[in-house]
Motif scaffolding. Structure first.
Motif, short mmCIF file in Angstrom:
data_model
loop_
_atom_site.label_atom_id
_atom_site.label_comp_id
_atom_site.label_asym_id
_atom_site.label_seq_id
_atom_site.Cartn_x
_atom_site.Cartn_y
_atom_site.Cartn_z
N ASN A 32 -1.87 7.42 16.46
CA ASN A 32 -2.31 6.30 15.67
C ASN A 32 -1.22 6.24 14.55
O ASN A 32 -0.40 7.15 14.44
CB ASN A 32 -3.79 6.82 14.98
CG ASN A 32 -3.64 8.24 14.26
OD1 ASN A 32 -3.06 8.29 13.13
ND2 ASN A 32 -4.45 9.06 14.90
N ALA A 33 -1.37 5.14 13.81
CA ALA A 33 -0.60 4.98 12.51
C ALA A 33 -1.45 5.17 11.35
O ALA A 33 -2.40 4.48 11.17
CB ALA A 33 0.09 3.77 12.62
N MET A 34 -1.16 6.02 10.32
CA MET A 34 -2.08 6.18 9.55
C MET A 34 -1.29 6.43 7.91
O MET A 34 -0.13 6.81 8.15
CB MET A 34 -2.91 7.53 9.39
CG MET A 34 -4.07 7.68 8.53
SD MET A 34 -4.99 8.90 9.02
CE MET A 34 -6.02 9.24 7.89
N GLY A 35 -1.32 5.77 7.15
CA GLY A 35 -0.85 5.65 5.83
C GLY A 35 -1.52 5.19 4.48
O GLY A 35 -2.44 4.97 4.51
N TRP A 36 -0.43 4.79 3.56
CA TRP A 36 -0.86 4.17 2.49
C TRP A 36 -0.40 2.83 2.14
O TRP A 36 1.02 2.73 2.24
CB TRP A 36 -0.80 5.21 1.42
CG TRP A 36 -1.48 6.71 1.30
CD1 TRP A 36 -1.12 7.63 1.95
CD2 TRP A 36 -2.64 6.89 0.91
NE1 TRP A 36 -2.05 8.85 1.72
CE2 TRP A 36 -2.95 8.08 1.20
CE3 TRP A 36 -3.63 6.14 -0.10
CZ2 TRP A 36 -4.22 8.80 0.66
CZ3 TRP A 36 -4.89 6.77 -0.36
CH2 TRP A 36 -4.97 8.04 0.02
N TYR A 37 -1.18 1.96 1.45
CA TYR A 37 -0.88 0.85 0.67
C TYR A 37 -1.35 0.74 -0.36
O TYR A 37 -2.20 1.30 -0.81
CB TYR A 37 -1.46 -0.42 1.69
CG TYR A 37 -0.77 -0.65 3.08
CD1 TYR A 37 -0.69 0.45 3.98
CD2 TYR A 37 0.20 -1.51 3.19
CE1 TYR A 37 -0.04 0.29 5.11
CE2 TYR A 37 0.75 -2.10 4.51
CZ TYR A 37 0.63 -0.90 5.49
OH TYR A 37 1.31 -1.09 6.54
N ARG A 38 -0.73 -0.19 -1.23
CA ARG A 38 -1.36 -0.39 -2.61
C ARG A 38 -1.36 -1.66 -3.18
O ARG A 38 -0.71 -2.69 -2.60
CB ARG A 38 -0.42 0.50 -3.49
CG ARG A 38 0.93 -0.20 -3.74
CD ARG A 38 1.61 0.83 -4.76
NE ARG A 38 2.88 0.26 -5.12
CZ ARG A 38 3.94 1.08 -5.47
NH1 ARG A 38 3.66 2.10 -5.90
NH2 ARG A 38 5.14 0.59 -5.69
N GLN A 39 -2.30 -1.99 -3.89
CA GLN A 39 -2.47 -3.46 -4.51
C GLN A 39 -2.72 -3.46 -6.01
O GLN A 39 -3.43 -2.82 -6.59
CB GLN A 39 -3.49 -4.16 -3.88
CG GLN A 39 -3.64 -5.66 -4.15
CD GLN A 39 -4.72 -6.41 -3.43
OE1 GLN A 39 -5.56 -5.74 -2.57
NE2 GLN A 39 -4.49 -7.62 -3.23
N ALA A 40 -1.44 -4.10 -6.50
CA ALA A 40 -1.76 -4.18 -8.27
C ALA A 40 -2.39 -5.51 -8.57
O ALA A 40 -2.43 -6.56 -7.72
CB ALA A 40 -0.16 -4.27 -8.77
N PRO A 41 -2.93 -5.60 -9.61
CA PRO A 41 -3.71 -6.81 -9.83
C PRO A 41 -2.67 -7.90 -9.90
O PRO A 41 -1.54 -8.23 -10.39
CB PRO A 41 -4.04 -6.62 -11.52
CG PRO A 41 -4.15 -5.20 -11.58
CD PRO A 41 -3.01 -4.56 -10.69
N GLY A 42 -3.08 -8.99 -9.15
CA GLY A 42 -2.42 -10.48 -9.24
C GLY A 42 -1.23 -10.31 -8.25
O GLY A 42 -0.60 -11.23 -7.99
#
Length: 115
Positions: A32-42
């Motif tokens: 599998n592919a497992m990891g981290w993403y992020r989202q800042a406001p806007g």
């Protein structure tokens, strides 16, 4: 049913460190592919760091040398050690799992870097 649960977010001063953890439950094959993403406001959600299907890692240029991703396959866990944090690292961090043609997301954990 696959579920992802993140933990470890919080408020930290610039230059500080945090460690995020994501535990996957349910039917998790070894490939599998497992990891981290992020989202800042806007802003759009973006890659932070991930294990690819072949087991190699991929990091965003903005975090190379500061963040380290690690996994424990026996525990279906992926961790993100974040050092030398900057205000621009402030975002909601999401765990992401891709397996057998399906994509799963965690609920997200807030990371705030501020003095």
């Amino acid at each position: 049913q696959v579920q992802l649960v993140e933990s470890g977010g919080g408020l930290v001063q610039p230059g500080g460190s945090l460690r995020l953890s994501c535990v996957a439950s349910g039917s998790i094959p070894s490939i599998n592919a497992m990891g981290w993403y992020r989202q800042a406001p806007g802003k759009q959600r973006e890659l932070v760091a991930t294990f690819m299907l072949g087991g190699t890692t991929n990091y965003a240029d903005s975090v190379k040398g500061r963040f380290t991703i690690a996994r424990d396959n026996a525990k279906n866990t992926v961790n993100l050690q974040m050092n030398s944090l900057k205000p621009e690292d402030t975002a909601v961090y999401f765990c992401r799992l891709y397996q057998l043609g399906k994509l799963y997301w965690g609920q997200g954990t807030q990371v705030t870097v501020s003095s």
